[in-house]
Design a protein around this motif. Structure first.
Motif, PDB file in Angstrom:
ATOM      1  N   GLN A  22       0.812  -1.221   0.000  1.00  0.00           N
ATOM      2  CA  GLN A  22       0.000   0.000   0.000  1.00  0.00           C
ATOM      3  C   GLN A  22       0.844   1.269   0.000  1.00  0.00           C
ATOM      4  O   GLN A  22       0.374   2.328  -0.384  1.00  0.00           O
ATOM      5  CB  GLN A  22      -0.911   0.031   1.249  1.00  0.00           C
ATOM      6  N   ASN A 298     -11.039   8.149  -0.226  1.00  0.00           N
ATOM      7  CA  ASN A 298     -10.829   6.946   0.594  1.00  0.00           C
ATOM      8  C   ASN A 298     -11.884   5.878   0.347  1.00  0.00           C
ATOM      9  O   ASN A 298     -12.042   4.976   1.173  1.00  0.00           O
ATOM     10  CB  ASN A 298     -10.820   7.336   2.076  1.00  0.00           C
ATOM     11  N   ARG A 365      -6.400   2.442  -3.287  1.00  0.00           N
ATOM     12  CA  ARG A 365      -5.246   3.099  -2.662  1.00  0.00           C
ATOM     13  C   ARG A 365      -4.468   3.941  -3.668  1.00  0.00           C
ATOM     14  O   ARG A 365      -4.047   5.033  -3.370  1.00  0.00           O
ATOM     15  CB  ARG A 365      -4.327   2.034  -2.032  1.00  0.00           C
ATOM     16  N   GLN A 384      -6.832  -1.536  -1.410  1.00  0.00           N
ATOM     17  CA  GLN A 384      -6.297  -1.627  -0.042  1.00  0.00           C
ATOM     18  C   GLN A 384      -6.302  -3.046   0.502  1.00  0.00           C
ATOM     19  O   GLN A 384      -5.785  -3.294   1.584  1.00  0.00           O
ATOM     20  CB  GLN A 384      -7.091  -0.701   0.882  1.00  0.00           C
TER      21      GLN A 384
END
Length: 944
Positions: A22, A298, A365, A384
């Motif tokens: 990540q 996000n 991500r 992610q």
């Protein structure tokens, strides 16, 4: 001398189970001239994996060293990829060979942004240390460090047609840098919070920035013409800035700053685009032509925008104008009076439009986009949950739909691996996570079986290695058959999480320890399958229950089947007799719960690892504590003895795995490699292999080598490593005249630069010694009046092929890395400099490495200017250097000019003979020809 115990070293063998880390971004790369959009590069802890997304295979591994990869940037020519690491190092890898020959060491902490210029000759890097550094790729050295930001650099971009750089940071500022003068000439303060991403659009005439809100802000960049900006004075309030204005002294500096800004460029806010997401921009990227922009927050949605060309915008504006005219005409008819001609304003929404939204299977991500032929757009997403997904869509369609083209999931788990086990034949490794259990081939590291399961906390192979049993968070035991990869049975074993499983030494059953304060005994049974009524399948039958007062964290049989050790939440370990379940011993002393324990093969010792960071070794005869060891800097998560020895391994939340001797209570070795907490490990039955799993999603295989470990040497090596680290972290030497200001040297002091300086000093000492010997020999020959045998040369010179001492010094300087040369000379004490200057004069006279020698000479003159000019002994040397350097450099320049003219002449000759164009012109002209041909074909069709 008595016999000493021999320990064998365990070495890192492979990293697997991780598809993409990540920390670093994902990037499309071209491999050996292959198809565009077929290969993606992702970080995998300290390595970089190149995946073929069509086949779902790993095709190339760019080997790292120790630190985690933090950023990737492919070069414009597609041959190289720049890799930034968490320690601030940057390495340039060749994608053809997979090797790295160039490395830059300038940042003090992790690299967070990297970009090449349009030619691929320079690289800009930004870091957590708030500095921006520009590197020269061709000369393999740092050009300069730009200081001014106060927080982590999030992006840094070169402008194509001007020697300018723009950088953004978490300090909410966007800074413009003039690279000719290495200073910041403009700071944009239009953001209320961190600037997380930035792209340049429309041939560098527009800047798009992403911040912590739902807006993407656009800024128009206007560059003034060179002649107008430099030739004409700026007029303000009836005066020019060239006039002497005595009344306006206070405003002179401000006006001068404004003049500098406007002479280079001006930046005005053009508007903003609203995103659908309400949180911050996580990443903002554009394709190579800056026609498609992709950004995400996000969540799992990637928003894709397209930048319309000037013709498309003009068509759109004409349509708008027609509509406005129609509306005005209708209004005019109703009102019966003459109204003004309608005016349509051109806004940002007319130039940048939303293309589509791509919904990924998990939170995104990083993202990368690539425009291909035929208006196809390829999108690569790093998610992610350790997954890579690729999508394809047609930008020319009115409402383009994204089609998922690939999903890389097989090579790793979606969540952290919480349990590992080895098969009895040492060939298979079991790993289980929150949703799947995988069985791997240890030698090839390929997945043999993948089965869906509940959240697994513990696991084991059933004797015979045909079935596996998992203990889950919901309190169930799940039995899987490996041959078919199917779930045979789910047993409701406990009402709380099953924290531990252990096979009985007679291999007839297992025990399970749970958070419901019980330890249950199970026996293996073969029962007929109700569905087929033919085959017999494995099941477990509950036989006994041991009720306890606290949650059970770990259970273990002694190998002689006499005792049962149970770790409880009250920080104690209770030992019971297996046959009667009567209490035998209580091992207390840990301050926090014991998370792991193991018993030696001879049932003599028990070792316990606790959340209080200690490991205690106890005797099982009387329950006495032999020794308490401070094992890790955080909780001890796992402990296991190497079969048939008193050596054991511990894994901790401090990212380390350590091997200990339970008899001598000594640390044998530390295995460093994981970048996050280590959850568990498993040792093969023969003790030759070790597998560990971590929060960084990786599984690591360690192999026992034949290399013996001498503990004193290990401790000595650790001390040396600490000393070298402290030396590198020491105060960096200061360059005179560059202590203040925005620009500074690019390199930094490291152990490599210190070693390089030491090698140069040793070579100069050797040169002095050999010069002294030859002078003495000359003196004695004159005194004796005859030729005496020459003195024996230094063995080092003989080893290098009987080179002269002066040539040896040049060879040593030449072997210093180009990126570390300046800092190495900076570390060099001044008493060595006069000798070096005399040698430089002789090298230039002989025409040896003139370019390298001139670079060293100019740097030494710059940093030791005061001492050199005040030293009368060096006046003649400097005069000689001045004469020789000028003549030699002019001579080399003439040779280069002649060769360049000859090559251009040859190019023109070949072109005239073969009627072809070289290099970049060929592709451009081919495109033009194709366009003209298509236009002709359309015209013919229309006429027909």
């Amino acid at each position: 001398m008595g016999l000493t115990k021999q320990y064998l070293r365990y070495a890192a063998s492979a990293v697997f189970g991780v598809i993409g880390s990540q920390r670093a971004n994902i990037a499309y790369v071209t491999l050996r001239g292959g198809e565009k959009g077929r290969y993606v590069a992702v970080a995998a802890c300290e390595h970089v994996f190149i995946w073929d997304v069509r086949k779902g295979e790993k095709v190339l591994i760019l080997q790292g060293q120790k630190h985690e990869v933090s950023f990737l940037c492919p070069s414009p020519d597609g041959v190289h990829v720049a890799v930034g690491y968490e320690d601030g190092m940057v390495r340039i890898f060749n994608l053809l060979s997979g090797e790295s020959n160039v490395s830059f060491n300038g940042h003090k902490s992790g690299v967070t942004a990297m970009n090449y210029d349009s030619l691929g000759a320079r690289l800009v890097t930004g870091s957590k240390d708030t500095d921006v550094i520009v590197w020269d790729i061709i000369n393999e050295c740092g050009l300069y460090r730009l200081r001014g930001h106060k927080d982590v650099i999030t992006q840094a971009l070169f402008l194509k047609d001007k020697n300018l750089l723009v950088s953004s940071s978490k300090d909410s500022f966007v800074k413009w840098w003039d690279l000719d003068t290495q200073h910041c000439f403009k700071t944009m303060v239009g953001h209320r919070s961190e600037v997380w991403g930035m792209v340049l659009l429309d041939r560098d005439n527009r800047l798009l920035t992403g911040s912590a809100d739902s807006e993407l802000r656009a800024w128009d960049i206007r560059r003034l013409e060179e002649g107008k900006a430099e030739g004409e004075p700026r007029v303000k309030k009836g005066k020019t800035l060239l006039e002497d204005d005595e009344d306006d002294d206070g405003k002179e500096e401000e006006e001068e700053a404004e003049t500098v800004e406007e002479r280079i460029l001006s930046c005005q806010k053009a508007g903003s685009i609203l995103r659908e997401a309400r949180d911050r921009v996580v990443s903002l990227t554009a394709d190579s032509k800056a026609r498609v922009i992709a950004c995400h927050g996000n969540d799992a949605v990637l928003e894709v925008f397209t930048v319309l060309s000037e013709e498309e915008v003009q068509r759109k504006m004409n349509k708008k104008l027609k509509k406005a005219k129609k509306k005005a005409a209708k209004t005019q008819e109703g009102a019966g009076d003459q109204t003004a001609e309608p005016v349509v304003e051109r806004t940002l929404k007319d130039e940048i439009i939303r293309l589509t939204n791509i919904k990924a299977s998990a939170k995104i991500r990083w993202a990368d986009v690539l425009s291909c032929a035929g208006g196809e757009l390829k999108v690569a997403l790093l998610l992610q949950n350790n997954t890579v997904e690729t999508y394809s869509l047609k930008t020319s369609d009115k409402n383009p739909a994204a089609n998922k083209t690939a999903r890389l999931t097989l090579g790793g788990h979606r969540t952290d691996v919480r349990t590992l086990a080895f098969s009895s034949d040492n060939l298979a490794v079991l790993s289980a996570s929150g949703d799947t259990v995988k069985v791997w081939n240890r030698s090839t590291l390929q997945v043999i079986r993948t089965m869906a399961c509940e959240y697994a906390l513990c696991s084991l192979f059933v004797p015979g290695d045909r079935q596996i049993i998992l203990g889950t968070k919901s309190g169930k035991l799940q039995i899987f058959e490996l041959a078919s990869g199917s779930l045979l049975e789910t047993v409701d074993a406990h009402s709380g999480a099953v924290w531990s499983l252990c096979v009985a030494p007679d291999q007839r059953g297992i025990i399970s320890g749970s958070a419901d304060k019980t330890v249950k005994f199970w026996e293996f049974e073969l029962v007929r399958d109700k569905e087929t009524d033919q085959n017999r399948r494995l099941t477990v039958k509950h036989t006994r229950t041991l009720q306890l007062d606290e949650d059970v964290l770990c259970v273990k049989f002694s190998p002689d089947h006499r005792l049962l050790a149970v770790s409880l939440l009250d920080c104690t370990v209770k030992v019971f007799y297996t046959d009667t379940l009567k209490f035998f011993l209580s091992l207390y002393g840990h301050k926090l719960p014991v998370l792991c324990l193991d018993i030696t093969h001879d049932s003599a010792l028990i070792a316990t690892g606790s959340a209080d960071r200690n490991v205690k070794i106890w005797g099982l005869d009387f329950g006495d504590c032999h020794r308490s060891l401070f094992a890790h800097d955080d909780s001890v998560m796992f402990l296991q003895f190497v079969p048939k020895t008193h050596l054991f391994f511990t894994a901790g939340k401090d990212k380390k795995i350590k091997q200990w001797d339970a008899d001598k209570f000594e640390l044998i070795q530390t295995l460093e490699g994981h970048h996050r907490e280590v959850w568990c490990l498993a040792i093969s039955p023969n003790g030759d292999h070790l597998v560990s799993s971590s929060h960084d999603k990786s599984l690591r295989l360690w192999e026992r080598t034949r290399e013996p470990i001498i503990l004193e040497e290990e401790r000595e090596m650790e001390r040396e490593a600490e000393f070298e680290e402290s030396m590198a972290k020491g105060d960096a030497p200061v360059v005179p005249g560059e202590t203040e200001g925005e620009a500074a040297p690019a390199g930094k002091k490291s152990i490599e630069t210190v070693k390089a300086a030491e090698r140069i000093m040793e070579a100069l000492e050797l040169y002095r010694e050999e010069t002294r010997k030859s002078e003495e020999h000359k003196y004695f020959c004159e005194k004796a009046g005859k030729e005496l045998p020459p003195p024996k040369p230094n063995p080092i010179l003989v080893a290098f092929g009987n080179v002269t001492p002066s040539r040896y010094v040049l060879d040593v300087i030449r072997k210093v890395r180009s990126s570390e040369l300046e800092i190495s000379l900076l570390v060099l004490p001044f008493p060595y400099v006069p000798e070096l200057l005399k040698l430089f004069s002789s090298y230039i006279q002989q025409g040896l490495e003139v370019e390298l020698v001139c670079r060293c000479l100019f740097f030494l003159l710059k940093i030791h200017f005061g001492q050199i000019t005040s030293n009368q002994m060096l006046v003649s040397v400097i005069d000689e250097l001045k004469t020789n350097t000028l003549s030699k450099v002019c001579q080399i320049r003439d040779v280069l000019g002649f060769n360049s003219a000859a090559l251009q002449f040859l190019q023109r000759e070949i072109e005239s003979k073969e009627d072809v164009m070289f290099f970049a012109d060929a592709t451009g002209q081919l495109e033009e020809k194709k366009k003209r041909r298509r236009k002709r074909e359309r015209t013919v069709l229309t006429i027909a």
